[in-house]
Design an enzyme around this catalytic site. Structure first.
Site, PDB file in Angstrom:
ATOM      1  N   ARG A   1       0.638  -1.087  -0.074  1.00  0.00           N
ATOM      2  CA  ARG A   1      -0.082  -0.121   0.112  1.00  0.00           C
ATOM      3  C   ARG A   1       0.745   1.320   0.024  1.00  0.00           C
ATOM      4  O   ARG A   1       0.349   2.436  -0.246  1.00  0.00           O
ATOM      5  CB  ARG A   1      -0.925  -0.007   1.209  1.00  0.00           C
ATOM      6  CG  ARG A   1      -2.159  -0.930   0.925  1.00  0.00           C
ATOM      7  CD  ARG A   1      -3.363  -0.632   1.782  1.00  0.00           C
ATOM      8  NE  ARG A   1      -2.934  -1.108   3.166  1.00  0.00           N
ATOM      9  CZ  ARG A   1      -3.391  -0.771   4.199  1.00  0.00           C
ATOM     10  NH1 ARG A   1      -4.414   0.712   4.219  1.00  0.00           N
ATOM     11  NH2 ARG A   1      -3.479  -1.101   5.506  1.00  0.00           N
TER      12      ARG A   1
ATOM     13  N   LYS B   1       9.287  -0.696   2.789  1.00  0.00           N
ATOM     14  CA  LYS B   1       8.566   0.204   3.602  1.00  0.00           C
ATOM     15  C   LYS B   1       9.351   0.612   4.652  1.00  0.00           C
ATOM     16  O   LYS B   1       9.244   1.885   5.249  1.00  0.00           O
ATOM     17  CB  LYS B   1       7.210  -0.547   3.984  1.00  0.00           C
ATOM     18  CG  LYS B   1       6.375   0.032   4.789  1.00  0.00           C
ATOM     19  CD  LYS B   1       5.050  -0.710   5.284  1.00  0.00           C
ATOM     20  CE  LYS B   1       5.203  -1.997   6.121  1.00  0.00           C
ATOM     21  NZ  LYS B   1       3.565  -2.387   6.297  1.00  0.00           N
TER      22      LYS B   1
ATOM     23  N   GLY C   1       9.474  -3.809  12.109  1.00  0.00           N
ATOM     24  CA  GLY C   1      10.084  -2.815  11.346  1.00  0.00           C
ATOM     25  C   GLY C   1       9.331  -1.442  10.911  1.00  0.00           C
ATOM     26  O   GLY C   1       9.896  -0.498  10.676  1.00  0.00           O
TER      27      GLY C   1
ATOM     28  N   ARG D   1      26.690  27.533   4.459  1.00  0.00           N
ATOM     29  CA  ARG D   1      26.854  26.355   3.742  1.00  0.00           C
ATOM     30  C   ARG D   1      27.951  25.777   4.726  1.00  0.00           C
ATOM     31  O   ARG D   1      28.638  26.320   5.647  1.00  0.00           O
ATOM     32  CB  ARG D   1      27.477  26.066   2.353  1.00  0.00           C
ATOM     33  CG  ARG D   1      26.135  26.375   1.605  1.00  0.00           C
ATOM     34  CD  ARG D   1      26.603  26.631  -0.040  1.00  0.00           C
ATOM     35  NE  ARG D   1      27.342  25.495  -0.106  1.00  0.00           N
ATOM     36  CZ  ARG D   1      28.407  25.642  -1.363  1.00  0.00           C
ATOM     37  NH1 ARG D   1      28.547  26.699  -2.183  1.00  0.00           N
ATOM     38  NH2 ARG D   1      28.980  24.515  -1.755  1.00  0.00           N
TER      39      ARG D   1
ATOM     40  N   TYR E   1      37.766  29.089  -7.019  1.00  0.00           N
ATOM     41  CA  TYR E   1      37.743  27.774  -7.686  1.00  0.00           C
ATOM     42  C   TYR E   1      38.325  28.053  -9.211  1.00  0.00           C
ATOM     43  O   TYR E   1      37.654  28.817  -9.915  1.00  0.00           O
ATOM     44  CB  TYR E   1      36.443  27.080  -7.869  1.00  0.00           C
ATOM     45  CG  TYR E   1      36.465  25.605  -8.461  1.00  0.00           C
ATOM     46  CD1 TYR E   1      37.197  24.776  -7.978  1.00  0.00           C
ATOM     47  CD2 TYR E   1      35.722  25.498  -9.551  1.00  0.00           C
ATOM     48  CE1 TYR E   1      37.277  23.562  -8.687  1.00  0.00           C
ATOM     49  CE2 TYR E   1      35.489  24.167 -10.151  1.00  0.00           C
ATOM     50  CZ  TYR E   1      36.656  23.318  -9.767  1.00  0.00           C
ATOM     51  OH  TYR E   1      36.392  21.991 -10.423  1.00  0.00           O
TER      52      TYR E   1
END
Ligand code: UD1
Ligand code: CA
Length: 467
Positions: free
Chosen positions: A15, A22, A105, A342, A396
């Site tokens: 489902r 799942k 689980g 970041r 960079y």
């Protein structure tokens, strides 16, 4: 007695309608089966055996990952012939001397104290079932009590499909969780058959064997349905997520956190809040987050793996993710709206980061400011630096990253490119629009752009008349 945990996780979860098994679906950011293992670890379980089947190739790498909270053994069940058959597969992996706690689980929110109480009820010589009363018990195994002059002792678990009309009226159901002495369990599992409405090997048939063998069956009945809620569909997953989040929110508010709306708060990790922290609506927190005294978080922020020190204000729509390196926001700093911090952003006290500013792997000392539309990557920024709108560090070169050092009290104008590696000497000024490729002396004004040309009385081209 040692505790060994068996987690049934072989079922298909049809489902869910997902390619992801799942038990790997996430609740509060954590796979369902990992919630179960985390709880098992709190029991100081000696071992965990997980029965895998559907999606085993995807599930097992998580279970066996280095740093897993418990020593996990995976046992495959193929085909899946029922819960009794599932636990039969675990028998070779289980010692005879322990208490076995059987979990599913897909039931993520069982609390360790509940399981401790269940284990205590088992006591090493009884079969202990975790049960609950449901107003609508449809689909669950019913707890059949009484009969045979035993008062209200548990006699059997009868599955929905095998239950008589009278048994279907019983409101007390089996949660799917039991604690049982390993020796007894192993003997009973050997006696299971599949002569029932579903043609499955029912784990729940061990109850009638216990009764037949004169072993006491005890029910530990709880009232908290969240702890036994299983997940079979996206709707149930979302409902449990909201219920769990609300519970976390209430727990934090009891410790003093002020949430504008506990129904619009999501914590997918750990948060640690000092006094007088305020969080506006629709914020998501992930990983490890710590918020100092008086911190204010505006609406719609996503904040992960970060330490925000006292008095800092995070304005709305800010995204912070420290990932592995972490992010630090110093005392009294002002961040956002629409800022992005970041990994490795280390901001000192009173730093200001404004809208559309991105900071990555850079330190900014006390009082430094980047208020608009800017990028600071691999930079070391001194105290009181003012970093102009639209300026970037070109960190960079296409192959390697290089550092930009901006010493204290530097003023970088708007729309500058600082081509790393480069150092701007203390107190220096860089004129707007400059592309700086060479380090500058302290106190210097540096301008690196085309000289302005003005042509007096210049006639703009005219449109040609139509032919
Ligand atoms: C089972 C119980 C029922 C109880 C209910 C609680 C049995 C026979 N019945 O019902 O009394 O009220 O749980 O939710 O045990 N699984 C396997 N292999 C299998 C079958 C199942 O690993 O062959 C796993 C499933 O993935 C799931 C768990 O076992 O995690 C329970 O299976 P499920 O089909 O949900 O339980 P029910 O049979 O409905
Ligand atoms: Ca079933």
């Amino acid at each position: 007695m040692p505790v060994d945990v068996v987690v049934m996780a072989a079922g298909k979860g049809t489902r869910m309608k997902s390619r992801v098994p799942k038990v790997l679906q996430r609740l509060a950011g954590v796979p369902l089966v990992q919630h179960v293992l985390n709880t098992a670890a709190q029991l100081h379980a000696r071992s965990a055996v997980v029965i895998t089947g559907h999606g085993a190739d995807q599930v097992e790498p998580l279970l066996l990952a280095p740093g897993q909270v418990l020593a996990v053994q995976c046992v495959r069940q193929n085909p899946q012939l029922g819960t009794g058959h599932a636990v039969q597969q675990a028998v070779p992996a289980l010692g005879d001397d322990g208490i076995v706690v059987i979990l599913s689980g897909d039931v993520p929110l069982t609390q360790a104290d509940t399981l401790q109480a269940l284990i205590a009820q088992c006591g090493g010589d009884k079969l202990a079932l975790l049960t609950i009363d449901f107003a609508d018990p449809t689909g669950y195994g019913r707890i059949v009590r009484g009969g045979g002059g035993q008062g209200d002792a548990v006699q059997a678990i009868v599955e929905q499909k095998d239950a008589s009309e009278a048994q279907r009226q019983i409101k007390e159901v089996y949660s799917g969780i039991m604690a049982v002495p390993a020796k007894l369990l192993k003997a009973w599992l050997g006696r299971l058959d599949n002569q029932n409405a579903q043609g499955e090997y029912y784990l729940t048939d061990v109850v009638k064997f216990a009764v037949a063998d004169g072993v006491s069956v005890v029910a530990h009945k709880i009232t908290d349905a969240l702890q036994v809620a299983g997940i079979n569909s996206p709707v149930q997953l979302a409902e449990l997520e909201r219920a769990h989040q609300l519970r976390q929110a209430h727990h934090l508010m009891e410790q003093g956190l002020r949430l504008k709306d506990p129904a619009r708060f999501d914590l997918r990790g750990q948060i640690d809040c000092a006094q007088d922290v305020e969080i506006d609506v629709n914020c998501v927190f992930e990983g490890q987050v710590s918020l100092g005294e008086g911190v204010q978080i505006g609406a719609h922020c996503v904040i992960a793996n970060c330490r925000i020190e006292a008095g800092a204000v995070i304005h709305p729509f800010t995204h912070i993710d420290g990932e592995k390196l972490g992010v630090t926001v110093g005392e009294g700093a002002l961040i956002g709206p629409f800022a992005r911090l970041r990994p490795g952003a280390q901001l000192g006290a009173e730093v200001h980061i404004g809208n559309f500013v991105e900071v990555k792997n850079s330190t900014m000392a006390m009082g430094a400011k980047a208020n608009h539309l800017a990028y600071l990557g691999d930079a070391t920024v001194g105290e009181r630096v003012n970093y102009g709108a639209g300026s970037i560090t070109a960190n960079y070169d296409g192959a390697n990253k290089h550092r930009t050092v901006i010493e204290a009290d530097v003023h970088i104008g708007s729309n500058c490119v600082l081509v790393a590696p480069v150092t701007i000497g203390a107190g220096g000024t860089v004129g707007g629009g400059s592309t700086i490729t060479k380090s500058t002396e302290p106190g210097a004004l540096s301008v690196a752009r085309g000289k302005q040309v003005s042509i007096a009385n210049w006639a703009r081209p005219q449109k040609k008349p139509k032919a």
